[in-house]
Write an enzyme that holds these catalytic residues in place. Structure first.
Site, PDB file in Angstrom:
ATOM      1  N   ASP A  79      -7.437  -4.763   8.931  1.00 19.84           N
ATOM      2  CA  ASP A  79      -7.066  -3.523   8.252  1.00 19.84           C
ATOM      3  C   ASP A  79      -6.978  -3.713   6.742  1.00 19.84           C
ATOM      4  OD1 ASP A  79      -4.810  -5.086   8.210  1.00 19.84           O
ATOM      5  OD2 ASP A  79      -3.449  -3.584   9.008  1.00 19.84           O
ATOM      6  N   GLU A 129       0.814  -1.215   0.000  1.00 16.29           N
ATOM      7  CA  GLU A 129       0.000   0.000   0.000  1.00 16.29           C
ATOM      8  C   GLU A 129       0.844   1.260   0.000  1.00 16.29           C
ATOM      9  OE1 GLU A 129      -3.613  -1.734   2.769  1.00 16.29           O
ATOM     10  OE2 GLU A 129      -1.734  -1.161   3.711  1.00 16.29           O
TER      11      GLU A 129
END
Ligand code: NAD
Length: 352
Positions: free
Chosen positions: A239, A68
């Site tokens: 998450d 990410e």
């Protein structure tokens, strides 16, 4: 807000904080003090929430995990973090989460800091958890359950001690060696540490329950019957899309607090709920715009996924420690020809 370094002409080198230097910084300042100081930066940046460019992080998913990018800017300074999450890594001898990040000047685009962020992420995640708990947990919470005793565990416990006043941490992990490691590392921290053999046992008497496990699936670390009224849940491990820790029924009984709803709706525990299920943004509680805990039997849930501003705050904090600690290298990262247009000539002249 950020103290910018000298004029760009003098900035041929970019300060680089390696893992080794990050460890030196942590050990110079002290982990608990550093978490507490970083928490002040994180809180200060939540207070000026409207100043930041915000976007859900850009995620590249694979079967094994996710990579990410997390960008943000306050108009003066730009920052981003590169971070991965690979739950199967630990069994292969790798970290589940590794990261590095950059701060740059917005006025000329020059980087002013490149830093490792694996250690820094653990510090900032712990600091953020404690900031949330400070505002949401029952007053005088003294006992926390820590479910998942991996890389983040000790940082979380220290942060809750330092910022919230937690005195006892009750540990549980499906892997007893992880708990043994955490017991060892938390000795001499002033915390009373209790190793438990189940999540239920760990939660006994705990006012704060932190879940910090890693599994790339909808896991059920806590079921509804395990959670009594009045507790604060700090859910860190869920998450990613398809990666959660709490049974949906717990969410339906809780007041839910999040960092940035557009990201949390994709990645957090609330991905299990309808897209319009009400949540409160943490910055609103920190600024006093909205009340956090309003009754003693309320379950407060911080559905943490980690947001770019927290990394920005952490990098800003590290940047401010460079001068006093001196723990950085100078990285030759910016081409600096005498005539900015003569990049080719500079390369030619470098021939031996
Ligand atoms: P880690 O792999 O080092 O540790 C995870 C631990 O969870 C392991 O010890 C494992 O045995 C344990 N575990 C797995 N399933 C369990 C279960 N059912 N019950 C009890 N324990 C269980 O990972 P880490 O670096 O500590 O990170 C933990 C999680 O937190 C990851 O999912 C990571 O993505 C997430 N994380 C979130 C944030 C955030 O800001 N919210 C920041 C960092 C990490």
């Amino acid at each position: 807000m950020t103290k910018l370094p000298p004029a760009p002409s003098k900035l041929a080198f970019v300060p680089f904080v390696s893992v080794e230097n990050m460890m030196r910084i942590v050990n110079t300042i002290g982990a608990a003090k550093m978490i507490a100081e970083m928490a002040e930066y994180i809180e200060a940046d939540f207070v000026r929430w409207d100043k930041f460019d915000k976007t859900p992080r850009v995620a590249a998913h694979s079967h094994e995990g996710v990579i990410e990018l997390m960008p943000t800017s306050d108009g003066e300074t730009y920052g981003f973090k590169y971070v991965n999450g690979h739950p199967a890594n630990m069994a292969r001898g790798f970290q589940t989460v590794t990261a590095f990040g950059v701060l740059a000047r917005v006025d000329n685009g020059y980087p002013i800091l490149l830093s490792e962020m694996t250690v820094l992420t653990a510090l900032r995640t712990a600091a953020t958890s404690a900031v949330a708990a400070k505002h949401l947990a029952p007053k005088n919470a003294r006992t926390m359950a820590m479910i998942g005793n991996g890389a983040q565990c000790e940082f979380q416990a220290l942060a809750m001690r330092e910022i919230v006043g937690v005195e006892t941490v009750r540990l549980f992990d499906i892997d007893a060696t992880a708990t043994e490691k955490a017991v060892r590392n938390l000795a001499n921290t002033g915390l009373k540490v209790v190793a438990c053999t189940s999540a239920e046992e760990a939660m006994t008497g705990a006012e704060i329950i932190t879940t910090c496990t890693a599994d790339k699936q909808y896991a059920t670390i806590l079921t509804d019957n395990m959670v009594g009224s009045g507790v604060h849940i700090n859910a860190i491990g869920g998450d990613c899309p398809g990666k959660t820790e709490l049974h949906k029924d717990i969410l339906l009984r809780s007041s839910i607090f999040v960092e940035y709803p557009p990201q949390t709706r994709i990645e957090g525990e609330i991905q299990q709920l309808d897209a319009d299920h009400p949540v409160t943004e943490l910055w609103q509680v920190i600024t006093g715009k909205t009340k956090g805990r309003t009754s003693s039997d309320q379950i407060t849930l911080f559905d943490s996924v980690g947001f770019a501003t927290e990394d920005f705050s952490a990098l800003r904090y590290v940047h401010d420690q460079l001068e006093s600690t001196g723990h950085f290298d100078e990285l030759d990262m910016i081409a600096d020809p005498d005539d900015p247009r003569d990049l080719f000539g500079m390369v030619q002249r470098a021939k031996v």
